[in-house]
Enzyme design. Structure first.
Site, mmCIF file in Angstrom:
data_model
loop_
_atom_site.group_PDB
_atom_site.id
_atom_site.type_symbol
_atom_site.label_atom_id
_atom_site.label_comp_id
_atom_site.label_asym_id
_atom_site.label_seq_id
_atom_site.Cartn_x
_atom_site.Cartn_y
_atom_site.Cartn_z
ATOM 1 C CG HIS A 101 30.890 38.311 36.995
ATOM 2 N ND1 HIS A 101 30.023 37.913 36.174
ATOM 3 C CD2 HIS A 101 31.835 38.856 36.544
ATOM 4 C CE1 HIS A 101 30.920 37.724 35.053
ATOM 5 N NE2 HIS A 101 31.875 38.246 35.183
ATOM 6 C CD GLU B 137 35.279 37.313 28.674
ATOM 7 O OE1 GLU B 137 34.928 35.959 28.606
ATOM 8 O OE2 GLU B 137 34.559 37.834 29.657
ATOM 9 C CG ASP C 150 33.940 43.288 28.192
ATOM 10 O OD1 ASP C 150 34.931 42.557 28.302
ATOM 11 O OD2 ASP C 150 33.068 42.504 28.351
#
Ligand SMILES: [Zn+2]
Ligand SMILES: [Zn+2]
Length: 386
Positions: free
Chosen positions: A357, A129, A72
């Site tokens: 991220h 996840e 993902d």
């Protein structure tokens, strides 16, 4: 450059361009299924919604191994400006799951081509996840009932560590993550006459301070490191009105299931005690999202041995201190023996060094073949041909 290396780079760039959110990995799982079938690997779909498992058998041995990658992406707008940047606004592979999927696909290709093992390999492509839902969904759909998997391994990239170096340890490698919410129900009243009612702010403030005594007084300072953070404190009061309710929210991390159970109970004990002494009511909820990622020693020794063979003795840290980030592979780890390894994506300031991220993050193509080799070697190490 070998043709497999060229292929995996092309796969990774394709996946990077087409990121999909957890449980929406439709194109991604179609792509994986197509590749596995091309390699002659049996494919089982819809295990945990968009999750899938490839099964490759070689020889007669009943030994087996599970290799897990996550698929993902994140709701982050990519700020990279290369040819293969995300084609979906507000969505990007900012955690490198495109790389993890590709490394496992590359290993599937190599193992299906060379068939230099004796036993069963399960290639596990997990959805969702990032929000801690995908591993649980695969387990609920019978991942470990439908397939007899002796041990399971997972790999994640880690920016800030030199490319291709490996990091793990034979115990808790990452933290659990849980959130809590406390609602204090009081009567409030006129700010000038607090004695006429009950004040949720004063009791709430005492709760915030008392929560910090859990880590310092209830948990072992050596064996049970933990963090309890209050992150929100809201009320329905105004300048001259004592509120009738206060809501306190927070987040907690620790490294064992025992510490987690102690924290959950201790927060309620603190809240209950403070509320009784102030004569107010409360509601309390505690939500666990990730358990702590705990490796088993035997499987960790195997992973460290294989990593040293791939990366060199000095480039593997098999006794690394734990990280406070979290992983839902932890739920699979409660079912069978396992090891989670981290592979360096590149040092800070160098290629691959941008933190996970972040909108400028990118998985480092230079470590794709490191991952392919690690998975392939791990299989031939564990399912040795006799
Ligand atoms: Zn992530
Ligand atoms: Zn990740």
């Amino acid at each position: 450059m070998s043709s497999i290396e060229e292929q995996v780079i092309a796969w990774r760039h394709h996946l990077h361009q087409t990121p999909e959110f957890g449980f929406e990995e439709v194109k991604t799982s179609d792509f994986i299924a197509r590749k596995l079938e091309e390699f002659g690997i049996e494919v089982h779909r819809k295990i945990g919604r968009t999750g899938l498992v490839g099964v490759l058998k070689c020889g007669e041995s009943d030994r087996s191994i599970g290799l897990r990658a996550d698929m993902d992406a994140l709701k982050v707008t990519e700020e990279n400006d290369f040819a293969y940047k995300s084609q979906t606004d507000g969505m990007m592979h900012a955690c490198g799951h495109d790389g993890h999927t590709t490394m496992l696909l590359g290993a599937a290709h190599e193992l299906a081509t060379h068939r230099n093992f004796d036993g069963m390999v399960y290639f596990i492509f997990q959805p969702g996840e990032e929000h801690g839902v995908g591993a649980k969904a695969m387990i609920e759909d019978g991942l470990f009932d439908r397939f007899k998997i002796d041990a399971i391994y997972a790999m994640h990239n880690l920016p800030g560590v030199p490319e291709g170096h490996f990091v793990t340890n034979p115990g808790s490698i990452m933290a659990s993550e849980s959130s809590f919410e406390i609602e204090i129900i009081a009567t409030g009243g006129h700010a000038a006459m607090p004695h006429m009612g009950t004040d949720p702010i004063v009791v709430g403030a005492q709760i915030v301070l008392a929560l910090q005594t859990i880590t310092s007084r209830n948990l072992s300072s050596i064996h049970e490191p933990a963090v309890i953070s209050v992150t929100e404190f809201t009320t329905n009061g105004t300048t001259n009105v004592i509120p009738s309710s206060a809501t306190i929210k927070g987040d907690t991390r620790c490294f064992t299931d025992e510490a987690l159970a102690k924290i959950e109970a201790a927060i309620e004990r603190v809240v209950a005690g403070q509320c009784v002494s102030a004569g107010v009511e409360y509601k309390y909820s505690f939500q666990n999202t990730f358990l702590s990622t705990i490796n088993t020693p035997k499987e960790t020794a195997v992973a460290v041995r294989v990593a040293k063979a791939i990366a060199g003795e000095g480039n593997v840290d098999g006794e690394a201190p734990p990280f406070t980030i979290s992983e839902d592979f932890s739920f699979m780890q409660r079912k069978i023996p396992s090891c989670y390894v981290l592979v360096g994506n590149g040092q800070e300031g160098e290629k691959g060094g941008t933190a996970l991220h972040k909108p400028f993050y990118d998985f480092n193509d230079n470590i794709l073949m490191t991952g392919v080799r690690f998975w392939s070697e791990l299989v031939s190490d564990q399912l040795t041909k006799v």
